[in-house]
Structure formats: C-alpha cells, structure tokens
Design an enzyme around this catalytic site. Structure first.
Site, PDB file in Angstrom:
ATOM      1  N   CYS A  84     -23.095  78.618  22.747  1.00  0.00           N
ATOM      2  CA  CYS A  84     -22.417  78.229  21.496  1.00  0.00           C
ATOM      3  C   CYS A  84     -23.216  77.266  20.620  1.00  0.00           C
ATOM      4  O   CYS A  84     -23.523  77.597  19.473  1.00  0.00           O
ATOM      5  CB  CYS A  84     -21.053  77.633  21.815  1.00  0.00           C
ATOM      6  SG  CYS A  84     -19.918  78.873  22.480  1.00  0.00           S
TER       7      CYS A  84
ATOM      8  N   GLU B  63     -16.895  76.400  29.083  1.00  0.00           N
ATOM      9  CA  GLU B  63     -17.207  77.183  30.282  1.00  0.00           C
ATOM     10  C   GLU B  63     -17.162  76.258  31.490  1.00  0.00           C
ATOM     11  O   GLU B  63     -17.543  75.098  31.411  1.00  0.00           O
ATOM     12  CB  GLU B  63     -18.591  77.830  30.147  1.00  0.00           C
ATOM     13  CG  GLU B  63     -18.555  79.000  29.198  1.00  0.00           C
ATOM     14  CD  GLU B  63     -19.909  79.683  29.039  1.00  0.00           C
ATOM     15  OE1 GLU B  63     -20.774  79.525  29.915  1.00  0.00           O
ATOM     16  OE2 GLU B  63     -20.090  80.358  28.015  1.00  0.00           O
TER      17      GLU B  63
ATOM     18  N   PHE C  27     -11.885  77.080  21.642  1.00  0.00           N
ATOM     19  CA  PHE C  27     -12.632  75.843  21.915  1.00  0.00           C
ATOM     20  C   PHE C  27     -12.864  75.631  23.413  1.00  0.00           C
ATOM     21  O   PHE C  27     -13.238  74.544  23.822  1.00  0.00           O
ATOM     22  CB  PHE C  27     -11.866  74.634  21.352  1.00  0.00           C
ATOM     23  CG  PHE C  27     -11.669  74.701  19.864  1.00  0.00           C
ATOM     24  CD1 PHE C  27     -12.696  74.352  18.995  1.00  0.00           C
ATOM     25  CD2 PHE C  27     -10.468  75.132  19.323  1.00  0.00           C
ATOM     26  CE1 PHE C  27     -12.527  74.427  17.613  1.00  0.00           C
ATOM     27  CE2 PHE C  27     -10.284  75.212  17.944  1.00  0.00           C
ATOM     28  CZ  PHE C  27     -11.322  74.855  17.086  1.00  0.00           C
TER      29      PHE C  27
HETATM   30  P1  NAD Z   1     -19.781  87.264  26.097  1.00  0.00           P
HETATM   31  O1  NAD Z   1     -21.083  87.819  25.684  1.00  0.00           O
HETATM   32  O2  NAD Z   1     -19.642  86.600  27.427  1.00  0.00           O
HETATM   33  O3  NAD Z   1     -18.668  88.407  26.033  1.00  0.00           O
HETATM   34  C1  NAD Z   1     -18.535  89.311  24.997  1.00  0.00           C
HETATM   35  C2  NAD Z   1     -18.147  90.635  25.617  1.00  0.00           C
HETATM   36  O4  NAD Z   1     -17.824  91.572  24.588  1.00  0.00           O
HETATM   37  C3  NAD Z   1     -19.281  91.272  26.413  1.00  0.00           C
HETATM   38  O5  NAD Z   1     -18.834  91.519  27.725  1.00  0.00           O
HETATM   39  C4  NAD Z   1     -19.610  92.561  25.666  1.00  0.00           C
HETATM   40  O6  NAD Z   1     -20.023  93.604  26.501  1.00  0.00           O
HETATM   41  C5  NAD Z   1     -18.285  92.851  25.006  1.00  0.00           C
HETATM   42  N1  NAD Z   1     -18.400  93.711  23.818  1.00  0.00           N
HETATM   43  C6  NAD Z   1     -19.310  93.647  22.822  1.00  0.00           C
HETATM   44  N2  NAD Z   1     -19.056  94.601  21.898  1.00  0.00           N
HETATM   45  C7  NAD Z   1     -17.961  95.266  22.327  1.00  0.00           C
HETATM   46  C8  NAD Z   1     -17.203  96.348  21.818  1.00  0.00           C
HETATM   47  N3  NAD Z   1     -17.543  96.930  20.668  1.00  0.00           N
HETATM   48  N4  NAD Z   1     -16.130  96.766  22.525  1.00  0.00           N
HETATM   49  C9  NAD Z   1     -15.787  96.180  23.687  1.00  0.00           C
HETATM   50  N5  NAD Z   1     -16.482  95.151  24.224  1.00  0.00           N
HETATM   51  C10 NAD Z   1     -17.543  94.692  23.547  1.00  0.00           C
HETATM   52  O7  NAD Z   1     -19.348  86.270  24.937  1.00  0.00           O
HETATM   53  P2  NAD Z   1     -18.391  85.003  25.053  1.00  0.00           P
HETATM   54  O8  NAD Z   1     -19.141  83.847  25.594  1.00  0.00           O
HETATM   55  O9  NAD Z   1     -17.124  85.429  25.695  1.00  0.00           O
HETATM   56  O10 NAD Z   1     -18.131  84.702  23.516  1.00  0.00           O
HETATM   57  C11 NAD Z   1     -17.344  85.564  22.714  1.00  0.00           C
HETATM   58  C12 NAD Z   1     -17.134  84.873  21.373  1.00  0.00           C
HETATM   59  O11 NAD Z   1     -16.415  83.650  21.562  1.00  0.00           O
HETATM   60  C13 NAD Z   1     -18.429  84.496  20.650  1.00  0.00           C
HETATM   61  O12 NAD Z   1     -18.231  84.621  19.275  1.00  0.00           O
HETATM   62  C14 NAD Z   1     -18.613  83.038  21.026  1.00  0.00           C
HETATM   63  O13 NAD Z   1     -19.353  82.331  20.065  1.00  0.00           O
HETATM   64  C15 NAD Z   1     -17.174  82.554  21.068  1.00  0.00           C
HETATM   65  N6  NAD Z   1     -16.942  81.417  21.949  1.00  0.00           N
HETATM   66  C16 NAD Z   1     -17.540  81.345  23.166  1.00  0.00           C
HETATM   67  C17 NAD Z   1     -17.284  80.247  23.987  1.00  0.00           C
HETATM   68  C18 NAD Z   1     -17.951  80.107  25.324  1.00  0.00           C
HETATM   69  O14 NAD Z   1     -17.925  78.998  25.878  1.00  0.00           O
HETATM   70  N7  NAD Z   1     -18.561  81.151  25.874  1.00  0.00           N
HETATM   71  C19 NAD Z   1     -16.420  79.244  23.569  1.00  0.00           C
HETATM   72  C20 NAD Z   1     -15.795  79.369  22.338  1.00  0.00           C
HETATM   73  C21 NAD Z   1     -16.055  80.466  21.521  1.00  0.00           C
END
Ligand code: NAD
Length: 426
Positions: free
Chosen positions: A255, A150, A147
């Site tokens: 999100c 950013e 949760f």
């Molecule tokens: P992001 O795109 O910033 O990071 C994801 C990372 O995973 C990327 O760097 C990508 O290169 C890497 N990746 C993808 N496939 C891969 C693999 N097979 N092996 C290794 N690395 C791999 O995404 P995020 O914002 O960190 O979000 C990640 C998850 O968390 C999503 O499901 C999102 O909905 C959830 N989430 C995000 C937030 C937010 O504020 N950003 C908050 C809560 C939940």
C-alpha cells in the site's frame, strides 16, 4: 444479504469470510487459477490470523463459495470490488482490473445493484467509472475504502478505526452502513472523491511520519543523539502520538509505496505539485541504500563477504513481500560478490520468486547466520527477539556485525555478547 465479492486477496478474502461469517451468503470471485484451486480445498492463499478457521466454518455452513467469473446474472444486492490496483512502471495506478470488473458487473446485472469499491483508486476514479459504465443503469456506486492492516486484518474488520462511506446516493449509503451493523466505529459519510482522498491522505500521512523519523534518525547519527529517545520524547506529545515513529529501513508493502506514488502523480495530473509527498518517497528510497552502505563500511567492503539477511516480508506477521525493503537490500548486496543467505519465518516461498537466483534460502535462522560475518535484520519477527543470539555469535565469523535495520534488538545485550552492533540513529 446476498453479496458478491470480487478478488480473494488480503482485502477481498477477509471481507468475503467476515461477511459470510456474519450471516450473509457470499460468492467470492477469484480470477487466479492457483488461488482458486487452494480456496476450493478450503485453504487460504494468504497468511492472516484467524482466516483459515473462518474459511473452514463458512465453507461447512455453505455461506461462502468461490468461482472464477462474475456470475451471470449477478444474483446479489451488493458487489464488493477488492481487486488489486498495483503501480504501473511510471508510478500511476493500474486500473485495468477495476475497469474489467466494473464493466463485467454492468454487463451481468439486470436489476438493482450497489457496487461497493474497496480497492484503493485515485481521487476522481469513482466518478469517472460511473460516467463511463454506470450511466443509465440501476447500479449505485459507493466508495468504501479499506484501512485494514495485514497481519491483523480480521481483527481490523470487526474493530475498524472508522468506516468511510463515499456516495451521492443516500439509499446505497444506508445499505452499506447496514452492512457494518453491530460494528462499533465512527461512520463518516462523504462524497465519493473525498472518500477516495481520505484513503490516500491517510497512507501519505503515515508514510510521511515514517520518512520524518528516518530523517531524524539520520540527523541523530550526525549529531550524536539517540533516535529511540527522540521518538519517545516527541511521541509522548498527544498531538504527535507514538505510532509510526520507529526509525529503520523505511516503509514497504502493497500500500504505502504504491499509494504515495499514485497520489503524487494524481496531484501532478491535477496541476498540483505535492512537494512534501515527493520528499517522503525520496527519503524512503534512500533507507535501504544507506543500510547497504553502512554494512559495506562495517565490513570494510562487501566483496567476498558472507552475509545473512533476516526477515523478507515487509513487516512481521505477514507473508506479503510486495515492495519489502529486504528485497531491495538483497538485490543491492547481490551487485557485490557476496554470499547471501536469507531466512524468513513465513515468506520464503513468496520471496524466492523475486530474489536474485544466487541468493541461498536457509531453512532456519541458525543455518542462515552460520559462518556469516554480518547479519542484517530487515523485519522484526518475534522469532528473532527470542533467538539464541549467544549461539549465533559463536557460529558467526569475525567481525560479527549486526546491522539492526529495525532498531528491534537490545543494543546493550547484543554488544555484551561480543557482536559489533549498528542500528539506525542509535
Ligand atoms: P491482492 O493482490 O492480494 O488481491 C487481489 C485479488 O484480486 C487477487 O487475488 C487477484 O487474482 C484478484 N483479481 C484481479 N483481477 C480480478 C478479476 N478481474 N476478477 C476476479 N479476481 C481478480 O490485493 P489486496 O492486497 O487484497 O488489495 C486489494 C485492494 O485493496 C488494492 O486496491 C489495495 O490497494 C487495497 N488495500 C489493500 C490493503 C492491504 O493491506 N493489502 C489494505 C487496504 C486497501
């Protein structure tokens, strides 16, 4: 504990650094070459308060390392999955990275492992992943939705509003609970599908609050009320609360847009028509269009106009531009014969890749606004509050319009400087 974190984005890198900084040994797997190269130099590929120092500390201590592929064998008790789950063109969730990672973990694990899913996946996904990949293995699955916000992700890691643990395996649940030892937050243990649903319901509710106040703001304009007063008036009711009641250009980011679309489709595919959520999404989509229409009317037409767009990230204190309303506004303006200059304190490099080619990237706020007839404030960065608006007023051209897309500036002060001011519902 030995922990593997997969994905070094906003969620994964913060989790990896915080876990490594709290005494665990963490291997973080990141597939992207460019991000991996930066991490190898001790540089975070994301902008997040406190992350650079923590990264540096953990690398010095040797508690954190990075690699491109899941180690074989996975020499850890816990694997945290934090890869992206973006939208497909139809709004459904692209789970291809999730499948790849869960399959990869299964194929690389000989012994016992707890797989902790931090990525946001639609209700029912965990059970499907377990049936498809984990039956007959010694891998336990726990849904532990994230949760964090950013811009304050590190703070949110140590001070979360709650910790949700979805599992049907008490031992794995206890292990995940132990991971958060010392963190003072209510813990809620649920089924896997309930945990997944909590994440979507939370985002859908917050998004609905934003769309609700935007509808109220539009109504305020029609009836001659002021949305600031209405927001305050309703937000003081403890049953409503003051947060997420700022009218403006609507929600964006990585999100809310994708999660509301995904929940809508998930509901439909399970035979339920979630009408309230559909309206939330529709209302949000209209806000940027309405802002451009408003600017069109304030400037008596957009063709031939010189416009500055301030703020590109979807909210202040982040360089994340995913689904930022500012980008929609830029694209809509570029459908006209407009000279558009944009400026953001940190998101310029990210935005350049997505903005139409003709958009001019200004080095600072004052260059962006010089000679402009209209300014749209799209993200409420504190730099904009502190700006010398008298200087900006002098350098702009008539009719010196400010469209405050976030109701962030003082209307009285801005008007006193000779600007023509328009907000949302003001
Ligand atoms: P992001 O795109 O910033 O990071 C994801 C990372 O995973 C990327 O760097 C990508 O290169 C890497 N990746 C993808 N496939 C891969 C693999 N097979 N092996 C290794 N690395 C791999 O995404 P995020 O914002 O960190 O979000 C990640 C998850 O968390 C999503 O499901 C999102 O909905 C959830 N989430 C995000 C937030 C937010 O504020 N950003 C908050 C809560 C939940």
């Amino acid at each position: 504990m030995n922990i593997t974190v997969i994905g070094a984005g906003y969620v994964g890198l913060v989790a990896a650094c915080c876990l490594a900084d709290s005494g665990n040994r963490v291997v973080c797997v990141e597939a992207d070459d460019d991000k991996l190269a930066l991490l190898g130099q001790g540089k975070a590929p994301i902008r997040e308060e406190g992350i650079d120092q923590m990264l540096d500390r953990c690398l010095q201590k040797g508690s954190l390392s990075f690699q491109q592929r899941i180690p074989r064998p996975v020499a850890s008790e816990l694997a945290v999955v934090a890869v992206g789950t973006p939208s497909l063109p139809d709004g459904a969730t692209d789970l291809s990275s999730i499948h790849q990672v869960v399959r990869g973990l299964r194929d690389s694990t000989d012994g016992k492992l707890t797989l902790l899913m931090k990525s946001t996946v639609p209700p029912g996904t965990g059970l499907r992943l377990m049936r498809r990949y984990l039956d007959g293995t010694d891998i336990s699955y726990v849904s532990n939705p994230e949760f964090l916000r950013e811009g304050q992700a590190v703070k949110d890691w140590y001070h979360p509003s709650r910790i949700v643990i979805g599992t049907n395996d008490a031992e794995a649940g206890d292990m995940v609970s132990g991971l958060y030892e010392g963190i003072d937050a209510p813990k809620l243990v649920t089924s896997i599908t309930s945990a997944e649903t909590i994440k979507y319901a939370a985002n859908a509710f917050l998004a609905t609050k934003i769309s609700f106040i935007n509808e109220i703001a539009n109504l305020c304009e029609a009836v001659g009320a002021r949305v600031d007063d209405v927001s305050r008036g309703i937000g003081l009711d403890p049953r409503i609360g003051p947060d997420f009641l700022n009218a403006g250009l609507g929600y964006g980011g990585s999100c809310f847009p994708k999660d509301t679309r995904a929940l809508n489709l998930s509901a439909l595919s399970n035979g339920y028509d979630f009408r309230l959520l559909k309206s939330t999404i529709e209302v949000n989509g209209k806000q940027a269009i309405m802002a451009v229409r408003k600017m069109n009317s304030l400037l008596n037409g957009l063709d031939g106009r010189d416009i500055a767009l301030l703020g590109l990230s979807f909210k202040p204190d982040t360089d994340d531009i995913r689904e930022s309303p500012a980008l929609n506004i830029a694209s809509l303006l570029c459908e006209h014969d407009v000279k558009l200059r944009v400026y953001d304190p940190v998101a310029m490099a990210n935005a350049r890749q997505l903005l139409p080619e003709e958009v001019i990237m200004a080095p600072d706020l004052y260059t962006a606004t010089e000679g402009a007839q209209g300014v749209i404030l799209a993200t409420e960065w504190s730099e904009f509050f502190k700006a010398d608006w008298a200087r900006i007023r002098k350098s702009m051209s008539a009719p010196c319009v400010i469209l405050d897309g976030r109701n962030a500036l003082s209307q009285e002060k801005i008007e006193a400087l000779g600007f023509r001011y328009a907000g949302t519902g003001r």
